[in-house]
Enzyme design. Structure first.
Site, mmCIF file in Angstrom:
data_model
loop_
_atom_site.group_PDB
_atom_site.id
_atom_site.type_symbol
_atom_site.label_atom_id
_atom_site.label_comp_id
_atom_site.label_asym_id
_atom_site.label_seq_id
_atom_site.Cartn_x
_atom_site.Cartn_y
_atom_site.Cartn_z
ATOM 1 N N SER A 1 1.017 -0.832 -4.911
ATOM 2 C CA SER A 1 -0.029 0.196 -4.811
ATOM 3 C C SER A 1 -0.538 0.505 -6.186
ATOM 4 C CB SER A 1 0.522 1.485 -4.225
ATOM 5 O OG SER A 1 1.418 1.217 -3.203
ATOM 6 N N ASP B 1 -4.099 4.717 -1.384
ATOM 7 C CA ASP B 1 -4.410 4.178 -2.710
ATOM 8 C C ASP B 1 -5.514 3.135 -2.506
ATOM 9 O OD1 ASP B 1 -2.637 1.241 -3.333
ATOM 10 O OD2 ASP B 1 -2.631 2.295 -1.421
ATOM 11 N N GLY C 1 -0.862 -3.379 5.447
ATOM 12 C CA GLY C 1 -0.506 -4.670 6.018
ATOM 13 C C GLY C 1 -1.547 -5.696 5.638
ATOM 14 N N SER D 1 4.157 -0.225 1.517
ATOM 15 C CA SER D 1 5.284 -0.534 0.632
ATOM 16 C C SER D 1 5.667 0.677 -0.202
ATOM 17 C CB SER D 1 4.941 -1.719 -0.261
ATOM 18 O OG SER D 1 3.756 -1.445 -0.971
ATOM 19 N N ARG E 1 -5.474 -0.386 -3.904
ATOM 20 C CA ARG E 1 -5.228 -1.735 -4.427
ATOM 21 C C ARG E 1 -4.975 -2.719 -3.293
ATOM 22 N NH1 ARG E 1 -0.526 -2.630 -8.755
ATOM 23 N NH2 ARG E 1 -2.086 -1.676 -10.095
ATOM 24 N N ASP F 1 5.466 1.976 -7.156
ATOM 25 C CA ASP F 1 5.458 0.778 -6.317
ATOM 26 C C ASP F 1 4.446 -0.218 -6.888
ATOM 27 O OD1 ASP F 1 3.930 -0.104 -3.262
ATOM 28 O OD2 ASP F 1 5.792 -0.917 -4.068
ATOM 29 N N LYS G 1 -9.302 1.921 2.092
ATOM 30 C CA LYS G 1 -8.311 1.744 3.141
ATOM 31 C C LYS G 1 -8.409 2.787 4.236
ATOM 32 C CE LYS G 1 -5.220 -0.366 -0.063
ATOM 33 N NZ LYS G 1 -3.936 -0.410 -0.716
ATOM 34 N N THR H 1 0.807 -1.211 0.000
ATOM 35 C CA THR H 1 0.000 0.000 0.000
ATOM 36 C C THR H 1 0.836 1.254 0.000
ATOM 37 O OG1 THR H 1 -1.758 -1.038 1.206
ATOM 38 C CG2 THR H 1 -1.476 1.275 1.601
#
Lengths: 285, 148
Positions: free
Chosen positions: A212, A60, A90, A172, A62, A209, A76, A44
């Protein structure tokens, strides 16, 4: 349960009965070379920033399961109380359940004290719960809100440590987002500036990344009002590139007449005789 | 007669062994001197001694450890009478229960502890009201009375 009949009444909460069985299964699966399914994570980018009148949280959308995108548009930013929201990175189930439990506890606490809950209370409850489980609950959270003492922003790590800062990123994609923050953060920004900064930080995470992606959600919390903008921006729309006025990338596979040159043309009419004509009505009742 | 509670240090290696925690069916001898798989499940020496998950012991003893910590802090702040009085109340409230195989509300105990105003994993996961196994009444009462 490992046994059929029990001699003590069962307790609530986590049950460790199947841990040994799971360890054996894992060992057996590894011998054959087969991978047991992975838990759904939200690899994330989440972040938050404190501005003049409040807090802006961004995330984000995903959710991944190993190398596959499990949910293209998951939410989220979780509700904790009317003036406090929490972004979670996480393991998706862990963040979801943890925030729901803390939200319920905070509601009961607020009913008991008769006051609007404080962000520090939510922070303390979360860190005590996460420390109790020694990091086995994989929830990295960004907690933000406005209470009687002003706007507050905390980052909470899975093992239970917390930081109180003016700008935080987790997940991440946190390094990409933090790079944007470190470059452009100023204290006491205006709301528009803060929203743009968070948007750009999440976009940096989305584009740089793998964990995400998809859209950018924002949540602007000020004293007395919350603006939950979902989606604030659809950064990854399939077939459309973001920058210059929606350039269409998905092709149109209908070719206009004349694309292939015609060399010769021959027409053969088929003479057919009408032999029999019958009408059969369809049963449309 | 008042009893003084002895505050033990529950950390250290010896608390890592399951020994220090009561385990049902600790003695593998069943009614006929054989492993009683129906009642106590599959076992091995390792099963009996080591916990299956690092959190298993700390979770089993969590409430006890919290109480010990709170009592010792209370003793240091207010003197010996404070934890003694509280423990007396807890003991009294804990005795208000039905027989082990029937669900008890534990209302007085919850109110004293403050757990009527909070929600944790013990309220959501493995709800005893919806457990898959049933306790056999005679066995449970015998276990409670220490006859098993």
């Amino acid at each position: 349960m490992a046994t059929v009949a029990v001699s003590r009444p069962p307790l609530g909460g986590f049950s460790f009965d199947n841990c040994k069985r799971n360890a054996i299964l894992q060992g057996e699966a590894n011998k054959v070379g087969f991978n047991l399914p992975a838990a759904r994570k939200t690899g994330t980018t989440i972040c938050g920033v404190v501005f003049k009148d409040g807090v802006v949280l961004g995330a984000d959308t995903r959710a991944t399961e190993g190398m596959i995108v499990a949910d293209k548009n998951c939410s989220k930013i979780h509700y904790i109380s009317p003036n406090i929201y929490c972004c979670g990175a996480g393991t998706a189930a862990d963040t979801e359940m943890t925030t729901q439990i803390i939200s319920s506890n905070l509601e009961l606490h607020a009913l008991s004290t008769g006051r609007l809950p404080r962000v520090a209370t939510a922070n303390r409850m979360l860190k005590q719960m996460l420390f109790r489980y020694q990091g086995y609950i994989g929830a990295a959270l960004v907690l933000g809100g406005v209470d009687c003492n002003g706007p507050h922003l905390y980052s909470i790590y899975p093992h239970g440590s917390t930081d109180k800062l003016p700008y935080v990123t987790m997940g991440s994609g946190s390094l990409a987002a933090m790079a944007v923050f470190e470059d452009r953060y100023k204290p006491n920004m205006e709301e528009g500036e803060a929203k743009q900064l968070v948007h750009d930080a999440i976009a940096a995470g989305i584009f740089n990344d793998l964990g995400s992606g998809s859209n950018i959600d924002l949540c602007v919390i000020t004293k007395g009002s919350v603006d939950y903008i979902r989606p604030h921006d659809e950064a990854n729309k399939k077939g459309v590139r973001l920058n210059d006025g929606a350039l269409q990338l998905t092709g149109d596979y209908k070719y206009r007449r004349g694309t292939t040159t015609v060399l010769t043309k021959a027409v053969n009419p088929l003479d057919l005789e009408l032999v029999e004509e019958s009408i059969q009505t369809m049963d449309t009742s | 007669m008042m009893r003084f509670c002895v505050l033990q240090n529950s950390r250290g290696l010896h608390s890592q062994l399951k020994d220090s925690v009561p385990v049902a069916g600790l003695c593998p001898q069943g009614a006929y001197g054989m492993q009683d798989s129906l009642r106590s499940g599959f076992t091995s020496v390792k099963n009996e001694l080591l916990p299956s998950h690092p959190l298993e012991l700390s979770e089993k003893n969590f409430q006890l450890n919290q109480d010990k910590m709170n009592y010792s802090t209370l003793r240091n702040i207010q003197g010996l009478h404070a934890p003694l009085k509280l423990q007396m109340e807890y003991r009294a409230a804990r005795q208000i229960q039905r027989l082990p195989f029937l669900p008890s509300s534990n209302l007085a105990l919850d109110t004293l502890r403050g757990s009527d105003e909070s929600i944790g994993f013990e309220d959501i996961l493995s709800d005893p009201a919806q457990s898959e196994v049933m306790g056999e009444p005679h066995m449970m009462v015998e276990y409670k009375l220490g006859l098993l």
